[in-house]
Design a protein around this motif. Structure first.
Motif, PDB file in Angstrom:
ATOM      1  N   TRP A  32       0.922  -1.340  -0.102  1.00  0.00           N
ATOM      2  CA  TRP A  32       0.003  -0.138  -0.031  1.00  0.00           C
ATOM      3  C   TRP A  32       0.830   1.164  -0.138  1.00  0.00           C
ATOM      4  CZ3 TRP A  32      -3.916  -0.959   4.506  1.00  0.00           C
ATOM      5  CH2 TRP A  32      -5.109  -1.650   4.229  1.00  0.00           C
ATOM      6  N   ARG A  48       1.829   0.564  13.403  1.00  0.00           N
ATOM      7  CA  ARG A  48       1.030   0.629  12.079  1.00  0.00           C
ATOM      8  C   ARG A  48      -0.266  -0.437  12.254  1.00  0.00           C
ATOM      9  NH1 ARG A  48       2.271   2.315   7.342  1.00  0.00           N
ATOM     10  NH2 ARG A  48       4.375   2.586   7.744  1.00  0.00           N
ATOM     11  N   TYR A  87      -3.029  -2.394   9.558  1.00  0.00           N
ATOM     12  CA  TYR A  87      -3.380  -2.740   8.281  1.00  0.00           C
ATOM     13  C   TYR A  87      -5.106  -3.077   8.542  1.00  0.00           C
ATOM     14  CZ  TYR A  87       1.334  -3.010   6.574  1.00  0.00           C
ATOM     15  OH  TYR A  87       2.369  -2.829   6.324  1.00  0.00           O
ATOM     16  N   LEU A 143      -7.601  -4.537   6.199  1.00  0.00           N
ATOM     17  CA  LEU A 143      -7.681  -5.431   5.022  1.00  0.00           C
ATOM     18  C   LEU A 143      -8.928  -6.016   4.450  1.00  0.00           C
ATOM     19  CD1 LEU A 143      -4.504  -7.191   5.810  1.00  0.00           C
ATOM     20  CD2 LEU A 143      -4.497  -5.431   4.319  1.00  0.00           C
ATOM     21  N   GLU A 148      -7.405  -8.103  -0.261  1.00  0.00           N
ATOM     22  CA  GLU A 148      -5.901  -7.603   0.551  1.00  0.00           C
ATOM     23  C   GLU A 148      -5.244  -8.519   1.129  1.00  0.00           C
ATOM     24  OE1 GLU A 148      -7.319  -2.820   0.237  1.00  0.00           O
ATOM     25  OE2 GLU A 148      -7.803  -4.089   1.704  1.00  0.00           O
ATOM     26  N   LEU A 208      -1.578  -9.886   0.505  1.00  0.00           N
ATOM     27  CA  LEU A 208      -0.547  -9.755   1.494  1.00  0.00           C
ATOM     28  C   LEU A 208       0.023 -11.133   1.799  1.00  0.00           C
ATOM     29  CD1 LEU A 208       1.107  -8.009   3.333  1.00  0.00           C
ATOM     30  CD2 LEU A 208      -0.814  -8.075   4.984  1.00  0.00           C
TER      31      LEU A 208
END
Length: 119
Positions: A36, A82, A84, A86, A90, A94
């Motif tokens: 991303w 962070r 994610y 998803l 996605e 990943l």
């Protein structure tokens, strides 16, 4: 740990798909996930833990359920700020990226044991 937005001269590409890349940094002994258009640095242990985390997402349940709680999966990498969020596609992208990188790391390790190298 912040990572610069562009790969440095110390980064070696481990694996790439059309959705991202995984690099190995010689200087910091870290693996860098580019996904991303962001970069997340991992120790080898944290990378393996995050890969297992992504592998345990129940994509079948996400695909078959009509409940909104299965629309996205939220994953936080170890020792990272962070997060994610998803979708099903996605998660699959990943997973492909992380598993491909792990396979290349294992292959490189086996080649080193035999006295060979990929370079």
């Amino acid at each position: 740990m912040p990572v610069v937005a562009t790969p440095s001269a110390h980064w070696i590409e481990i694996f790439r798909t059309d959705k991202g890349s995984v690099y190995q940094c010689d200087r910091t002994s870290r693996l860098i996930l580019e996904f991303w258009d962001t970069h997340t640095a991992f120790s080898a242990r944290d990378f393996a833990q995050f890969r297992r985390m992504v592998d345990t997402v129940d994509v079948r349940q996400m695909a078959l359920s009509t409940d909104s709680e299965y629309d996205v999966e939220i994953l936080t990498p170890p020792r990272s700020e962070r997060c994610y969020v998803l979708t099903l596609c996605e998660v699959v992208h990943l997973r492909e990226l992380l598993n491909g990188a792990q396979l290349m790391l294992e292959l490189n390790s086996m080649l080193r044991e035999c006295g060979c190298s990929l370079a």
